[in-house]
Design a protein around this motif. Structure first.
Motif, short mmCIF file in Angstrom:
data_model
loop_
_atom_site.label_atom_id
_atom_site.label_comp_id
_atom_site.label_asym_id
_atom_site.label_seq_id
_atom_site.Cartn_x
_atom_site.Cartn_y
_atom_site.Cartn_z
N LYS A 1 77.21 89.51 46.16
CA LYS A 1 77.78 89.02 44.90
C LYS A 1 78.09 87.52 44.99
CE LYS A 1 81.50 89.56 41.54
NZ LYS A 1 80.71 88.72 40.62
N ALA B 1 74.74 85.74 44.73
CA ALA B 1 74.16 85.77 43.38
C ALA B 1 74.94 84.88 42.42
CB ALA B 1 74.12 87.21 42.85
N ASP B 2 76.26 84.94 42.48
CA ASP B 2 77.09 84.14 41.56
C ASP B 2 76.89 82.64 41.79
OD1 ASP B 2 78.07 86.49 40.57
OD2 ASP B 2 80.07 86.31 41.44
N ALA C 1 73.28 81.41 40.92
CA ALA C 1 73.06 81.37 39.46
C ALA C 1 73.57 80.05 38.89
CB ALA C 1 73.76 82.55 38.79
N ASN D 1 66.96 81.89 43.10
CA ASN D 1 67.79 82.67 42.18
C ASN D 1 67.28 84.11 42.09
OD1 ASN D 1 69.96 82.95 40.43
ND2 ASN D 1 68.81 82.30 38.62
N VAL D 2 65.97 84.27 42.08
CA VAL D 2 65.38 85.62 42.08
C VAL D 2 65.75 86.34 43.38
CG1 VAL D 2 63.20 86.91 42.11
CG2 VAL D 2 63.48 84.98 40.55
N LYS E 1 69.43 87.35 43.43
CA LYS E 1 69.73 88.51 42.58
C LYS E 1 69.23 89.81 43.22
CE LYS E 1 69.45 86.13 38.09
NZ LYS E 1 70.84 85.71 37.99
N SER E 2 68.24 89.71 44.11
CA SER E 2 67.68 90.92 44.73
C SER E 2 68.67 91.59 45.67
CB SER E 2 66.41 90.56 45.54
OG SER E 2 66.77 89.95 46.79
#
Lengths: 150, 150
Positions: free
Chosen positions: B61, B64-65, B68, B118-119, B122-123
């Protein structure tokens, strides 16, 4: 505002003891970061002033694009007001920390206004944009009056 | 990169003659803006360094945060390199403007790497994140080596 409350109530020692989530290595990094986030937000917000005042023609795409960025930015700077970041290259008043609840409320007021402005901006309606822009500007000014040195 | 190409090829006079789309009132505003955007991007990217190096536990998390936000920021700073912004409080080398195509390519390389990161972020896959983080870091360094004074 969870992050702000957390940061404001954490001791500097505790902040420095959280390597996995360490946001800033040094207090001056936090100060530089929060100022940068405000600068980017203010740039995208401020450049729409002439349009909000009707001095230049309304352009729905320019409005929507810039406000989307400003709204994203509005979430960021408050993480940079943790304990130990009151001294240094900053105009922040001591009240940011001594009246932390009031500061957190002012921050949330701006974020809520910016979110509403983002909805208005996406609507493509010039009048809605102008009204919401003015309301958001008031929240910027209110917080600056109370929490930023001139 | 349309905006960058546009900004780089526009004369200062032309830029100042575009009130409806005016991004910056003065060259120093553009310089302050681009530095601020880089600061925010670097903060969210850089704080993940220890995690990318395996020195702190992977937290999907947090990764990802932060990525992003870094990816969103990656689109912003290059609008601040318009004509007339080569002088002032900046470490940008003259090559930013004299080799504008090469600079634009380096900017795009970073933006593409950041989008791929970013991809990966998120994975939720730690290995994918670590690999993409390293690749993105190389694009930062490459551009700094060529276009930023020490």
């Amino acid at each position: 505002m969870k992050r702000l409350t957390l940061a404001l109530s954490a001791s500097l020692g505790l902040m420095l003891a959280l390597p996995a989530a360490a946001q800033f290595q040094k207090p001056e990094d936090a100060i530089k970061y929060r100022k940068a986030a405000f600068t980017v937000m203010a740039s995208h917000f401020g450049r729409l002033g002439p349009m909000a005042q009707g001095r230049v023609p309304f352009d729905a795409k320019v409005v929507a694009d810039n406000i989307a960025i400003a709204a994203t930015m509005s979430a960021l700077p408050f993480a940079g007001f943790g304990a130990g970041t009151d001294k240094g290259d900053t105009k922040a008043k001591p009240e940011v920390w001594s009246e932390a609840d009031k500061f957190a409320a002012a921050a949330k007021k701006m974020q809520d206004a910016m979110a509403a402005l983002n909805v208005a901006a996406k609507s493509g309606n010039a009048d809605q944009f102008k009204a919401a822009f003015g309301e958001t500007g008031k929240t910027c000014k209110g917080c600056h009056d109370d929490f930023r040195k001139e």
